[in-house]
Design a protein around this motif. Structure first.
Motif, PDB file in Angstrom:
ATOM      1  N   ALA A   1     -14.256 -30.290 -40.947  1.00 41.56           N
ATOM      2  CA  ALA A   1     -14.321 -31.747 -40.775  1.00 41.56           C
ATOM      3  C   ALA A   1     -15.728 -32.185 -40.396  1.00 41.56           C
ATOM      4  CB  ALA A   1     -13.326 -32.187 -39.704  1.00 41.56           C
ATOM      5  N   ARG A   2     -16.399 -31.377 -39.574  1.00 41.41           N
ATOM      6  CA  ARG A   2     -17.761 -31.720 -39.160  1.00 41.41           C
ATOM      7  C   ARG A   2     -18.713 -31.691 -40.358  1.00 41.41           C
ATOM      8  NH1 ARG A   2     -18.554 -27.886 -35.633  1.00 41.41           N
ATOM      9  NH2 ARG A   2     -17.655 -29.049 -33.906  1.00 41.41           N
ATOM     10  N   VAL A   3     -18.552 -30.693 -41.207  1.00 42.07           N
ATOM     11  CA  VAL A   3     -19.412 -30.587 -42.392  1.00 42.07           C
ATOM     12  C   VAL A   3     -19.170 -31.769 -43.327  1.00 42.07           C
ATOM     13  CG1 VAL A   3     -19.913 -29.226 -44.450  1.00 42.07           C
ATOM     14  CG2 VAL A   3     -19.585 -28.084 -42.260  1.00 42.07           C
ATOM     15  N   LEU A   4     -17.899 -32.085 -43.561  1.00 39.72           N
ATOM     16  CA  LEU A   4     -17.578 -33.216 -44.435  1.00 39.72           C
ATOM     17  C   LEU A   4     -18.044 -34.534 -43.822  1.00 39.72           C
ATOM     18  CD1 LEU A   4     -13.928 -32.223 -45.452  1.00 39.72           C
ATOM     19  CD2 LEU A   4     -15.952 -32.166 -46.920  1.00 39.72           C
ATOM     20  N   GLY A   5     -17.958 -34.622 -42.500  1.00 38.65           N
ATOM     21  CA  GLY A   5     -18.284 -35.869 -41.835  1.00 38.65           C
ATOM     22  C   GLY A   5     -19.746 -36.241 -41.901  1.00 38.65           C
ATOM     23  N   ALA A   6     -20.609 -35.241 -42.022  1.00 39.38           N
ATOM     24  CA  ALA A   6     -22.046 -35.534 -42.004  1.00 39.38           C
ATOM     25  C   ALA A   6     -22.425 -36.489 -43.130  1.00 39.38           C
ATOM     26  CB  ALA A   6     -22.833 -34.235 -42.100  1.00 39.38           C
ATOM     27  N   ALA A   7     -21.944 -36.215 -44.342  1.00 34.01           N
ATOM     28  CA  ALA A   7     -22.277 -37.082 -45.479  1.00 34.01           C
ATOM     29  C   ALA A   7     -21.625 -38.453 -45.340  1.00 34.01           C
ATOM     30  CB  ALA A   7     -21.830 -36.415 -46.779  1.00 34.01           C
TER      31      ALA A   7
ATOM     32  N   LEU B   1     -28.653 -37.589 -46.436  1.00 34.05           N
ATOM     33  CA  LEU B   1     -27.495 -37.478 -47.319  1.00 34.05           C
ATOM     34  C   LEU B   1     -27.619 -36.266 -48.235  1.00 34.05           C
ATOM     35  CD1 LEU B   1     -24.853 -38.612 -48.406  1.00 34.05           C
ATOM     36  CD2 LEU B   1     -26.173 -40.064 -49.957  1.00 34.05           C
ATOM     37  N   ALA B   2     -28.798 -36.049 -48.783  1.00 33.07           N
ATOM     38  CA  ALA B   2     -29.000 -34.893 -49.661  1.00 33.07           C
ATOM     39  C   ALA B   2     -28.741 -33.590 -48.915  1.00 33.07           C
ATOM     40  CB  ALA B   2     -30.415 -34.910 -50.227  1.00 33.07           C
ATOM     41  N   THR B   3     -29.221 -33.527 -47.673  1.00 32.91           N
ATOM     42  CA  THR B   3     -28.999 -32.331 -46.856  1.00 32.91           C
ATOM     43  C   THR B   3     -27.522 -32.132 -46.569  1.00 32.91           C
ATOM     44  OG1 THR B   3     -31.171 -32.567 -45.809  1.00 32.91           O
ATOM     45  CG2 THR B   3     -29.539 -31.225 -44.655  1.00 32.91           C
ATOM     46  N   ALA B   4     -26.823 -33.221 -46.228  1.00 30.14           N
ATOM     47  CA  ALA B   4     -25.398 -33.132 -45.902  1.00 30.14           C
ATOM     48  C   ALA B   4     -24.578 -32.727 -47.116  1.00 30.14           C
ATOM     49  CB  ALA B   4     -24.909 -34.474 -45.355  1.00 30.14           C
TER      50      ALA B   4
END
Length: 509
Positions: free
Chosen positions: A291-297, A335-338
């Motif tokens: 969820a944390r990974v998805l949330g970044a973007a 955004l690109a990084t996320a």
């Protein structure tokens, strides 16, 4: 070339060598039938060694010959109310490597295939005679195909079969045409095929069982374990449906998939005593990670949108310097990084093992004795416990002076309110009116404090960008104005939270 995605509606019929097509031009709505066209088709079907795709009614093939040569992926329609006659079909070009499945098609099935290898499992050679049915103004209503098939099951247990079948595929015709064809075929003793697809027939005795059916819909007399399983299964299905869209950078899918993971994590935390050996905590940690990974973007896009809107509302004479350019550049980089991080994670063994573990939990839950007890005697206490945690968190937040620690305390209130909301959702069947009222109240707190947290994060971004502008000898006045606006917004949102909390339900279930 981009993939071509469309719906396919077809039916298949078993026939023998002596069967003769009825007069197709006599079908209702058919004005004439084109002269038959012969085609030689050669298709290789790909799947995992354990036939994961076939188990989910998905076919993936590379076919040469005919007027639609290429890679074809066929999926269940996924739309309620549409029967097995309709499927979604996605086409991609043949490419130069006959065994390299296009990346775009792999993305659409990765959540099911995971890190298993796609290999050839069946080869079908088909002599096809196509009859095109036309209506008014020459519109193509449907195609009736007379197929003579030679099928080879590949691998360690090969099998060769031959058969003949008729297939009708709707193009621009009405669904009633399918029924008219069925009646005409039935008059000649022809019945629907016993297999859903040519692949299914070619697999013979290796055709896999369908995935387990969803758990039974809970009732007020269900066990505690039944409530948990039904909720987890529903969220797992959301995750599986959204995963392919997330891989194509669909922002709404990212949001839906993240919410599904958060829902699962919340109920696992609340129902943790139903599972042994800290299993709920282990799965919860992994769900928090994804969820944390998805949330970044997602968070990046929301924050960018909010600040861009705030900047647009400023009078032009008060926007000094390259503010929008700096905002856009900052969020574009983040955004690109996320998105890159999410792409890596969604193809990682760690993510695939999480999916495996969730599948195993839902299929064969290792429940403790508590799970067998009636939900109505256990779950209200679990919801009450989460409600008590929320009230304590609110009291704690009130005791913290204004500043970063106070903001962090309000964020903790939001997270606990979210958990209470999701836990109560799982128990709606037990007390629909009370539960719905509690869900709505918890959601309101969650939403208000979510916006408050966004404002806190926005202030940090504005401070950073303003300092960078100052260092580059630019005027940072506008960043200060936007920062003040966010401070005011945060104070207003906290006031709204205090007002909402006054009417928060005193009782739970």
């Amino acid at each position: 070339m981009n993939a071509v995605d469309f719906s396919e509606v077809e039916r298949k019929y078993d026939v023998d060598a002596a069967s003769v097509l009825p007069p197709l031009h006599e079908l209702p709505g058919v004005t004439w039938v084109d002269a038959p066209v012969d085609q030689s088709l050669d298709a290789v079907y790909f799947d995992t060694a354990d036939l994961t795709l076939a188990a989910h009614r998905i076919t993936l093939r590379r076919r040469t010959g005919g007027d639609d040569a290429g890679w074809h992926l066929k999926l269940p329609s996924g739309v309620d109310g549409r029967g097995p006659d309709e499927r979604r079909e996605v086409h991609e070009p043949l490419g130069s490597d006959p065994e390299l499945v296009p990346a775009g098609l792999q993305q659409r099935v990765r959540v099911l295939v995971r890190d298993r290898v796609l290999v050839p499992v069946v080869r079908l050679r088909n002599h096809r005679i196509v009859h095109v049915l036309r209506g008014d103004n020459g519109a193509v209503l449907a195609e009736v195909c007379d197929d003579s098939v030679l099928a080879d099951r590949l691998g360690a247990d090969p099998l060769r079969q031959e058969w003949r079948e008729w297939e009708i595929e709707l193009v621009d015709g009405a669904p009633e045409l399918l029924d008219a064809v069925a009646e005409a075929f039935a008059a000649g003793g022809v019945r629907r095929a016993g297999y859903p697809s040519k692949l299914g027939r070619a697999l013979g005795d290796r055709i896999p069982a369908a995935p387990p059916a969803p758990p039974a819909t809970p009732t007020r007399s269900s066990t505690t374990g039944a409530l948990l399983l039904a909720y987890l299964d529903a969220q797992m299905r959301v995750l599986v449906n959204q995963d392919p869209l997330v891989r194509r950078d669909d922002a709404e899918a990212v949001h839906q998939m993240r919410v599904a993971t958060r829902r699962m994590r919340s109920v696992l935390a609340t129902y943790r005593d139903l599972l042994p050996n800290g299993l709920a905590n282990t799965l919860g940690d992994e769900l928090q990670w994804i969820a944390r990974v998805l949330g970044a973007a997602r968070d990046n896009e929301v924050l960018h949108h909010n600040l861009a809107r705030s900047l647009s509302s400023e009078p032009a004479k008060l926007v000094v310097g390259h503010v929008r350019k700096r905002l856009d550049a900052h969020f574009a980089a983040d955004l690109a990084t996320a998105q890159q991080a999410a792409d890596v994670v969604l193809d990682s063994p760690r993510y695939f093992r999480l999916l495996d573990a969730l599948d195993a939990l839902i299929a064969e839950p290792p429940f403790t004795a508590l799970a067998k007890k009636p939900a109505k005697s256990v779950v209200p206490g679990l919801v009450k416990r989460d409600g008590a945690r929320l009230r304590k968190a609110v009291r704690d937040a009130r005791a913290v002076p204004q500043g970063p620690d106070h903001d962090a305390a309000l964020h903790e209130v939001r997270k606990i309110a979210k958990r209470l909301r999701y836990t109560t959702e799982s128990a709606l069947i037990l007390s629909p009116k009370r539960a719905a009222r509690l869900v709505a109240a918890a959601r309101l707190v969650q939403d208000i404090l979510g916006e408050h947290h966004d404002s806190v994060v926005a202030r940090g971004v504005l401070l950073t960008l303003g300092m960078r502008a100052f260092i580059d000898n630019e005027n940072s006045f506008t960043y200060g104005r936007l920062h003040a606006t966010e401070q005011f917004r945060g104070a207003h949102l906290e006031s709204r939270f205090r007002s909402a909390w006054k009417s928060f339900p005193k009782s739970v279930l």
